[in-house]
Design a protein around this motif. Structure first.
Motif, PDB file in Angstrom:
ATOM      1  N   TRP A 190      57.005  30.545  -7.267  1.00 40.16           N
ATOM      2  CA  TRP A 190      56.078  31.475  -7.923  1.00 40.16           C
ATOM      3  C   TRP A 190      55.528  30.908  -9.226  1.00 40.16           C
ATOM      4  O   TRP A 190      54.406  31.251  -9.619  1.00 40.16           O
ATOM      5  N   THR A 191      56.291  30.043  -9.910  1.00 38.61           N
ATOM      6  CA  THR A 191      55.716  29.387 -11.084  1.00 38.61           C
ATOM      7  C   THR A 191      54.559  28.489 -10.657  1.00 38.61           C
ATOM      8  O   THR A 191      53.550  28.371 -11.371  1.00 38.61           O
ATOM      9  N   MET A 192      54.709  27.872  -9.483  1.00 37.18           N
ATOM     10  CA  MET A 192      53.613  27.044  -8.966  1.00 37.18           C
ATOM     11  C   MET A 192      52.372  27.896  -8.713  1.00 37.18           C
ATOM     12  O   MET A 192      51.256  27.544  -9.123  1.00 37.18           O
ATOM     13  N   PHE A 193      52.561  29.042  -8.052  1.00 41.64           N
ATOM     14  CA  PHE A 193      51.426  29.920  -7.790  1.00 41.64           C
ATOM     15  C   PHE A 193      50.849  30.485  -9.088  1.00 41.64           C
ATOM     16  O   PHE A 193      49.642  30.685  -9.217  1.00 41.64           O
ATOM     17  N   GLY A 194      51.713  30.774 -10.062  1.00 39.70           N
ATOM     18  CA  GLY A 194      51.246  31.292 -11.338  1.00 39.70           C
ATOM     19  C   GLY A 194      50.334  30.318 -12.055  1.00 39.70           C
ATOM     20  O   GLY A 194      49.391  30.719 -12.749  1.00 39.70           O
ATOM     21  N   LEU A 195      50.603  29.017 -11.904  1.00 42.77           N
ATOM     22  CA  LEU A 195      49.757  27.995 -12.511  1.00 42.77           C
ATOM     23  C   LEU A 195      48.526  27.683 -11.666  1.00 42.77           C
ATOM     24  O   LEU A 195      47.472  27.321 -12.199  1.00 42.77           O
ATOM     25  N   MET A 196      48.666  27.826 -10.365  1.00 43.90           N
ATOM     26  CA  MET A 196      47.602  27.425  -9.456  1.00 43.90           C
ATOM     27  C   MET A 196      46.501  28.472  -9.329  1.00 43.90           C
ATOM     28  O   MET A 196      45.310  28.138  -9.273  1.00 43.90           O
ATOM     29  N   LEU A 197      46.888  29.753  -9.294  1.00 40.45           N
ATOM     30  CA  LEU A 197      45.927  30.831  -9.053  1.00 40.45           C
ATOM     31  C   LEU A 197      45.383  31.374 -10.365  1.00 40.45           C
ATOM     32  O   LEU A 197      45.996  31.229 -11.426  1.00 40.45           O
ATOM     33  N   ARG A 198      44.229  32.032 -10.283  1.00 42.08           N
ATOM     34  CA  ARG A 198      43.503  32.382 -11.507  1.00 42.08           C
ATOM     35  C   ARG A 198      43.808  33.771 -12.049  1.00 42.08           C
ATOM     36  O   ARG A 198      43.598  34.025 -13.234  1.00 42.08           O
ATOM     37  N   THR A 199      44.276  34.691 -11.225  1.00 40.34           N
ATOM     38  CA  THR A 199      44.501  36.056 -11.691  1.00 40.34           C
ATOM     39  C   THR A 199      45.869  36.562 -11.252  1.00 40.34           C
ATOM     40  O   THR A 199      46.470  36.035 -10.303  1.00 40.34           O
ATOM     41  N   GLU A 200      46.355  37.606 -11.950  1.00 40.52           N
ATOM     42  CA  GLU A 200      47.626  38.221 -11.591  1.00 40.52           C
ATOM     43  C   GLU A 200      47.581  38.793 -10.173  1.00 40.52           C
ATOM     44  O   GLU A 200      48.554  38.693  -9.412  1.00 40.52           O
ATOM     45  N   LYS A 201      46.462  39.421  -9.814  1.00 34.92           N
ATOM     46  CA  LYS A 201      46.350  40.040  -8.494  1.00 34.92           C
ATOM     47  C   LYS A 201      46.444  39.006  -7.384  1.00 34.92           C
ATOM     48  O   LYS A 201      47.068  39.254  -6.346  1.00 34.92           O
ATOM     49  N   SER A 202      45.837  37.854  -7.595  1.00 33.14           N
ATOM     50  CA  SER A 202      45.925  36.816  -6.570  1.00 33.14           C
ATOM     51  C   SER A 202      47.347  36.283  -6.443  1.00 33.14           C
ATOM     52  O   SER A 202      47.817  35.993  -5.342  1.00 33.14           O
ATOM     53  N   VAL A 203      48.065  36.168  -7.571  1.00 34.49           N
ATOM     54  CA  VAL A 203      49.466  35.735  -7.521  1.00 34.49           C
ATOM     55  C   VAL A 203      50.307  36.745  -6.746  1.00 34.49           C
ATOM     56  O   VAL A 203      51.120  36.372  -5.889  1.00 34.49           O
ATOM     57  N   MET A 204      50.097  38.024  -7.023  1.00 26.38           N
ATOM     58  CA  MET A 204      50.840  39.069  -6.310  1.00 26.38           C
ATOM     59  C   MET A 204      50.511  39.054  -4.819  1.00 26.38           C
ATOM     60  O   MET A 204      51.400  39.167  -3.960  1.00 26.38           O
ATOM     61  N   GLY A 205      49.239  38.922  -4.494  1.00 30.88           N
ATOM     62  CA  GLY A 205      48.829  38.943  -3.097  1.00 30.88           C
ATOM     63  C   GLY A 205      49.422  37.804  -2.298  1.00 30.88           C
ATOM     64  O   GLY A 205      49.978  38.004  -1.214  1.00 30.88           O
ATOM     65  N   VAL A 206      49.335  36.590  -2.828  1.00 31.49           N
ATOM     66  CA  VAL A 206      49.886  35.431  -2.130  1.00 31.49           C
ATOM     67  C   VAL A 206      51.408  35.527  -2.045  1.00 31.49           C
ATOM     68  O   VAL A 206      52.012  35.187  -1.017  1.00 31.49           O
ATOM     69  N   SER A 207      52.036  36.004  -3.112  1.00 30.75           N
ATOM     70  CA  SER A 207      53.497  36.139  -3.112  1.00 30.75           C
ATOM     71  C   SER A 207      53.964  37.105  -2.020  1.00 30.75           C
ATOM     72  O   SER A 207      54.943  36.830  -1.313  1.00 30.75           O
ATOM     73  N   MET A 208      53.266  38.215  -1.892  1.00 32.59           N
ATOM     74  CA  MET A 208      53.620  39.172  -0.839  1.00 32.59           C
ATOM     75  C   MET A 208      53.482  38.563   0.548  1.00 32.59           C
ATOM     76  O   MET A 208      54.305  38.811   1.439  1.00 32.59           O
ATOM     77  N   MET A 209      52.451  37.757   0.746  1.00 30.12           N
ATOM     78  CA  MET A 209      52.241  37.130   2.051  1.00 30.12           C
ATOM     79  C   MET A 209      53.375  36.176   2.411  1.00 30.12           C
ATOM     80  O   MET A 209      53.675  35.972   3.589  1.00 30.12           O
ATOM     81  N   VAL A 210      54.005  35.586   1.410  1.00 28.60           N
ATOM     82  CA  VAL A 210      55.116  34.667   1.660  1.00 28.60           C
ATOM     83  C   VAL A 210      56.436  35.423   1.791  1.00 28.60           C
ATOM     84  O   VAL A 210      57.241  35.152   2.698  1.00 28.60           O
ATOM     85  N   ILE A 211      56.665  36.389   0.899  1.00 29.03           N
ATOM     86  CA  ILE A 211      57.970  37.049   0.831  1.00 29.03           C
ATOM     87  C   ILE A 211      58.215  37.977   2.013  1.00 29.03           C
ATOM     88  O   ILE A 211      59.324  38.008   2.568  1.00 29.03           O
TER      89      ILE A 211
END
Length: 285
Positions: A190-211
């Motif tokens: 998730w630290t990787m996604f936090g640095l890679m993606l541009r917004t909080e919503k996109s981080v949450m969305g991608v994280s949910m798709m994985v988890i």
């Protein structure tokens, strides 16, 4: 028109010059403070993460209210249907739901990293003479405290409704320790996604798709032997399945060496792969 300095200006110059020389000599004569060690810097950033929770206590809802809801909801909804009784099902469910809840909470690490990047906080961190991964490790260390709190809350609720770990206190501590190690390593995703993606919503969305696939397609709720063969192939090799099986057996008083090795192996893989990618993104951000 005369440009000669006045008496007051000459006096100021006479006073200022010695003071500047004295100050310079004092600064040169002093030793530069040593750079903080990697551990010290990481713990400092971990304490910073804890202070953020102190100032915004609503952040604790996901490690207190959410785990209680998960335990009660799944126990009373599925206990009678899957095991014939709540008392019978809670023995199987609680270690699994403990793993599921803590693993799901890890995604908020990426959200916190993304928020600090948007505010420009990391630009200041990169100028400090500290160990480069310290800010990231500090985030994860602070979150380990949150995972520990979530585990304690779920165990208290589980024991209140009938869970009885045959492994006793040592078995419970061993299971929780393994869960914390895995969660620390898993958070690097998730630290990787936090640095890679541009917004909080996109981080949450991608994280949910994985988890969600990882946690629900596992042995958290039922034994994989009841699943179709093609699904068992995925479930039996899932890192969450190995972790849930290891935690369940440790709390039952057994020593599942194979699942423990798999869980630690997955943890090492997450740190090596996603930790390296995270630091590469951090240095280039």
């Amino acid at each position: 028109m005369s440009t000669a300095p006045t008496t007051a200006e000459r006096d100021d110059a006479e006073l200022t010059a010695p003071d500047a020389k004295t100050l310079a000599s004092l600064l040169v004569g002093q030793e530069r403070p040593q750079r903080p060690s990697a551990l010290s810097a990481s713990l400092t950033f971990g304490w910073r993460a804890m202070l953020k929770i102190k100032h915004v206590p609503e952040q604790l809802f996901d490690v207190t209210v959410f785990p209680i809801m998960m335990v009660l909801m799944f126990t009373y909804l599925f206990g009678g249907a899957l095991a014939g009784s709540i008392e019978g099902y809670i023995q199987f469910l609680l270690p699994g739901i403990l793993v599921m809840s803590v693993v799901m909470i890890t995604m908020y690490t990426g959200v916190a990293v993304n928020t600090d990047i948007a505010k420009g906080v990391f630009d200041r961190f990169r100028t400090l003479p500290i160990w480069r991964p310290a800010p990231m490790v500090g985030y994860l260390l602070g979150d380990v405290v949150r995972y520990l709190l979530a585990s304690a809350v779920m165990l208290v609720v589980g024991i209140a409704i009938g869970y009885r770990p045959d492994g006793g206190l040592l078995g419970v501590l061993a299971g929780v320790a393994l869960l914390l190690v895995f969660s620390f390593a898993f958070s690097w995703i998730w630290t990787m996604f936090g640095l890679m993606l541009r917004t909080e919503k996109s981080v949450m969305g991608v994280s949910m798709m994985v988890i969600f696939p990882l946690t629900f397609l596992s042995n958290v709720f039922v034994d994989p032997r009841t699943m179709p063969g093609w699904l068992q192939a995925f479930v039996n090799n899932s890192p969450v399945t190995h972790l849930a099986a290891a935690v369940r057996e440790l709390m039952a008083g057994n020593w599942p060496a194979t699942d423990i090795v798999w869980s630690l192996g997955w943890s090492a893989l997450f740190v090596v792969v996603f930790g390296a990618v995270t630091m590469r993104l951090y240095n280039r951000k």
